[in-house]
Design an enzyme around this catalytic site. Structure first.
Site, PDB file in Angstrom:
ATOM      1  N   THR A 186       0.873  -1.181   0.000  1.00  0.00           N
ATOM      2  CA  THR A 186       0.000   0.000   0.000  1.00  0.00           C
ATOM      3  C   THR A 186       0.908   1.229   0.000  1.00  0.00           C
ATOM      4  O   THR A 186       1.362   1.646  -1.045  1.00  0.00           O
ATOM      5  CB  THR A 186      -0.965  -0.011   1.208  1.00  0.00           C
ATOM      6  OG1 THR A 186      -0.237  -0.243   2.404  1.00  0.00           O
ATOM      7  CG2 THR A 186      -2.018  -1.078   1.038  1.00  0.00           C
ATOM      8  N   THR A 238      -3.041  -2.479   7.465  1.00  0.00           N
ATOM      9  CA  THR A 238      -2.370  -3.621   7.930  1.00  0.00           C
ATOM     10  C   THR A 238      -1.057  -4.154   7.544  1.00  0.00           C
ATOM     11  O   THR A 238      -0.605  -4.048   6.431  1.00  0.00           O
ATOM     12  CB  THR A 238      -3.237  -4.784   7.712  1.00  0.00           C
ATOM     13  OG1 THR A 238      -4.192  -4.711   8.671  1.00  0.00           O
ATOM     14  CG2 THR A 238      -2.521  -6.048   7.842  1.00  0.00           C
ATOM     15  N   GLU A 277       6.750   4.303   8.964  1.00  0.00           N
ATOM     16  CA  GLU A 277       6.368   5.631   8.508  1.00  0.00           C
ATOM     17  C   GLU A 277       7.323   6.703   9.037  1.00  0.00           C
ATOM     18  O   GLU A 277       7.438   6.907  10.235  1.00  0.00           O
ATOM     19  CB  GLU A 277       4.943   5.944   8.953  1.00  0.00           C
ATOM     20  CG  GLU A 277       3.941   5.105   8.188  1.00  0.00           C
ATOM     21  CD  GLU A 277       2.567   5.113   8.799  1.00  0.00           C
ATOM     22  OE1 GLU A 277       1.673   4.554   8.175  1.00  0.00           O
ATOM     23  OE2 GLU A 277       2.405   5.691   9.880  1.00  0.00           O
ATOM     24  N   ASN A 286       0.913  10.963   8.769  1.00  0.00           N
ATOM     25  CA  ASN A 286      -0.333  10.590   9.427  1.00  0.00           C
ATOM     26  C   ASN A 286      -1.318  11.735   9.563  1.00  0.00           C
ATOM     27  O   ASN A 286      -2.511  11.517   9.743  1.00  0.00           O
ATOM     28  CB  ASN A 286      -0.031   9.968  10.790  1.00  0.00           C
ATOM     29  CG  ASN A 286       0.463   8.553  10.624  1.00  0.00           C
ATOM     30  OD1 ASN A 286      -0.285   7.685  10.220  1.00  0.00           O
ATOM     31  ND2 ASN A 286       1.740   8.335  10.897  1.00  0.00           N
ATOM     32  N   THR A 291      -5.850  14.420   3.467  1.00  0.00           N
ATOM     33  CA  THR A 291      -6.051  15.719   2.827  1.00  0.00           C
ATOM     34  C   THR A 291      -5.383  15.782   1.462  1.00  0.00           C
ATOM     35  O   THR A 291      -4.632  14.897   1.095  1.00  0.00           O
ATOM     36  CB  THR A 291      -5.501  16.836   3.715  1.00  0.00           C
ATOM     37  OG1 THR A 291      -4.143  16.528   4.025  1.00  0.00           O
ATOM     38  CG2 THR A 291      -6.308  16.932   4.983  1.00  0.00           C
TER      39      THR A 291
END
Lengths: 404, 404
Positions: free
Chosen positions: A152, A189, A275, A399, A404
């Protein structure tokens, strides 16, 4: 924005395990987003799932179907089919029926997996329409494509392969995984799929996987959040020439060690792709009274935003580490027994900064991209590791700005 | 960078409680950094301390001295005297002896408190040299100065005052607090000092404070880290004209409610001044099976970096809230029984997005500076609140750049 070079390895085929990918249009990109895995008829299959009480619809269905000798796995990326209620459950079942129709098999032998946006209905027609294409691509050589199809927001595909010799015959274990946050910014996930040509009965395979996951995927954390869709599957085709692996044999131990090793490497790749990660932190807790105690201390450090921001800043901030150890909820901990090391540099001894510690020595370690923090509790013999990454501006950015 | 307007109130004197501040040069600023509080001879004093196993030296000493009818509190900011080993303990004791010498009292009736940098030796000579100056300033009117003297990285002084009538006589409770992270970036601690002119025996005062702290300071979180120096003290001079407050009386209930109210307001001020905070989030968990369960769910949400970054982004991201509820470790939770509200807007019902929810309605609430998130678990009658703030770039900035 990942820690280290992470090249995809050359992954050999696993006899009896075929993979097919296609672009079903779920993600609105040109990338494949649907993966079908087909197992040989006599293959066994083990799986462990998220402990999140609100597991996603495909997890519910996969748990149900696991007991029916699964033959097919259908994995889509782009939509997690989580927070979708009864409709989500029916959608997951419908995709299983589509696979069964195409394969002339039973729907309850299909395990569905989804990863992607939470709270939006699965585009079930697109998934179903993609199934024939995935079937047409089934091939034992598609591990690379499979690893890419389940991504993803991952910045690189994740794969690990290891081959061992059992009684003079090669046994291979391949694994792929995805996930760049415990929960992605709504990308529910962590998923991992392993396959081997070993011959091993399902109950033994299941306990082998459960133990390996506990020591690998359950020892990593990016942000402490547990996804609604986490799953790890281990398939065994039984087509290796090595004899069946049985309980309490030396062959089992060798196999289990290798499964654990593959899981650990796959888990580490997820943290490396955490991340906003700029650093990989290996938290080693030694001299604990129990494994549970060691993990508890390790995870408290690994979850501390103060520790993680200090590492982002390359700041050898032992006060934050010590405070995290102290609030881990371990009874009767003695401050003066605790030692803390950054790699091989002792920074805390007897509850305060070590006499021979120098800022220069600490800074030298902190400037590295990979750092081992060792905590010696002085309480016992238990030892455990937890892997995590630092907390950067980019973590907040990724995050906060995701929708947006 | 604080949430809301937070003006310091006009705080009336508490008869029998004198405060004196001075600049002892601990912080290398022109601000006062040493506070002395002297209690009338018959005053009672209750205190609760951090649960961190590695509590700082002054906490160890204050716990010891609490049983000796304390008469003086000595609080310094700028240095936490934490992670300082046996030397730190002796330093804390030495400051108590200095107060005792100046007051012609006993050192074991002095409670020391420190807040500031961890891991550096307390500049004990500076503290001792400052004591006479603090004594010379003792005055019942110094609450404002006291609130400022205990600040570290706080952006505003924090004070609350409430007066109630007991049997026709006024009883006042004043409180001041400090802290802008559960642990500051190495600024160990949350400190709070309350005083009242009520007459109340020490054991009852202690249980009153313990209950109030549990429902107030223990219900806030900025980053989940528990400091090594946290402490909250409640002094009762007994000089009000109201009769003594005794157990199980309506007067006790009224008094306890007011102590709780003052503690809650002081706790809220700390969250409003949370590091990098742009939003105040009130997490209300309803319909839980127990208070413990409600707090567990509330804190899991409040600690989630994913939830906190979503609030920073004003993103009505219910998937992250729902996932946090699901991983709170509550057994047998039923997804379809859970409802989530943003203020009065229902966003989740039956495990998915509410039918009547609109992004516009959710966005309107999220654009506010103060937001109440209500989780209805559908399991029972218990109800608890947790207060927290969002997670911004400035949180990372403050904590990553503090030492550089």
């Amino acid at each position: 924005m990942a820690v280290g070079q992470n090249e995809f390895p050359t992954m050999p085929p696993i006899p009896g395990i075929k993979l097919g990918t296609t672009n079903a249009g779920i993600k609105q990109t040109v990338r494949d987003d649907l993966l079908l895995i087909a197992m040989a008829e006599k293959a066994t299959c083990a799986a462990v799932f998220t402990k999140n009480a609100f597991c996603a619809a495909p997890v519910l269905v996969a748990k149900e179907h696991l007991k029916n000798k699964p033959r097919w796995l259908l994995i889509n990326s782009g939509n997690a089919n989580a927070g979708t209620g009864l409709q989500g459950y029916e959608d997951a079942k419908a995709t299983c029926h589509q696979v069964a129709a195409e394969a002339d098999g039973k729907a309850n032998q299909v395990l569905p997996f989804s990863t992607g946006v939470i709270g939006q209905r699965l585009p079930v027609d697109k998934v179903k329409a993609g199934v024939p294409g995935a079937f047409s691509k089934l091939n034992e050589d598609n591990w690379d494509k499979a690893a890419r199809a389940i991504m993803t927001t991952d910045t690189f595909p994740k794969g690990v392969t290891q081959t061992i010799m059992l009684d003079g015959h090669a046994v291979t274990i391949n694994g792929i995984s995805k996930g760049a946050g415990m929960i992605q910014p709504d990308m529910a996930t962590m998923l991992a799929f392993l396959a081997t040509d070993a011959k091993i009965a399902q109950p033994l395979l299941q306990s082998c996987l459960a133990k390996a996951v506990e020591q690998s995927f359950n020892r990593i954390t990016v942000d402490g959040d547990t996804s609604t869709n986490d799953a790890c599957v281990l398939m065994a085709s039984g087509l290796s020439l090595a004899p069946e692996i049985t309980e309490n044999s030396s062959q089992y131990q060798q196999f289990a060690d290798t499964v654990l090793s593959v899981c650990k490497q796959l888990a580490e790749l997820i943290v490396r792709d955490g991340e906003g990660a700029t650093k990989l932190m290996r938290i080693v807790v030694e001299q604990a009274q129990s494994d549970e105690e060691a993990v508890r201390v390790g995870k408290t450090i690994a979850h501390s935003p103060l520790v993680k921001t200090a590492f982002f800043a390359s700041d050898p901030n032992w006060g934050r580490i010590l405070a995290a150890v102290g609030r881990a909820g371990v009874a009767y901990m003695v401050l003066t027994d605790v030692q803390i090391y950054l790699d091989d540099v002792c920074i805390v001894r007897s509850g305060g900064v070590a006499n021979d510690y120098t800022e220069a020595a600490g800074q030298r370690v902190m400037d590295q991209e990979e750092i081992t923090v060792t905590i010696k509790l002085g309480r016992g013999q238990a030892y455990q590791e937890v892997l995590t990454c630092d907390f950067s501006y980019d973590y907040v950015k990724i995050n906060a700005e995701y929708r947006t």
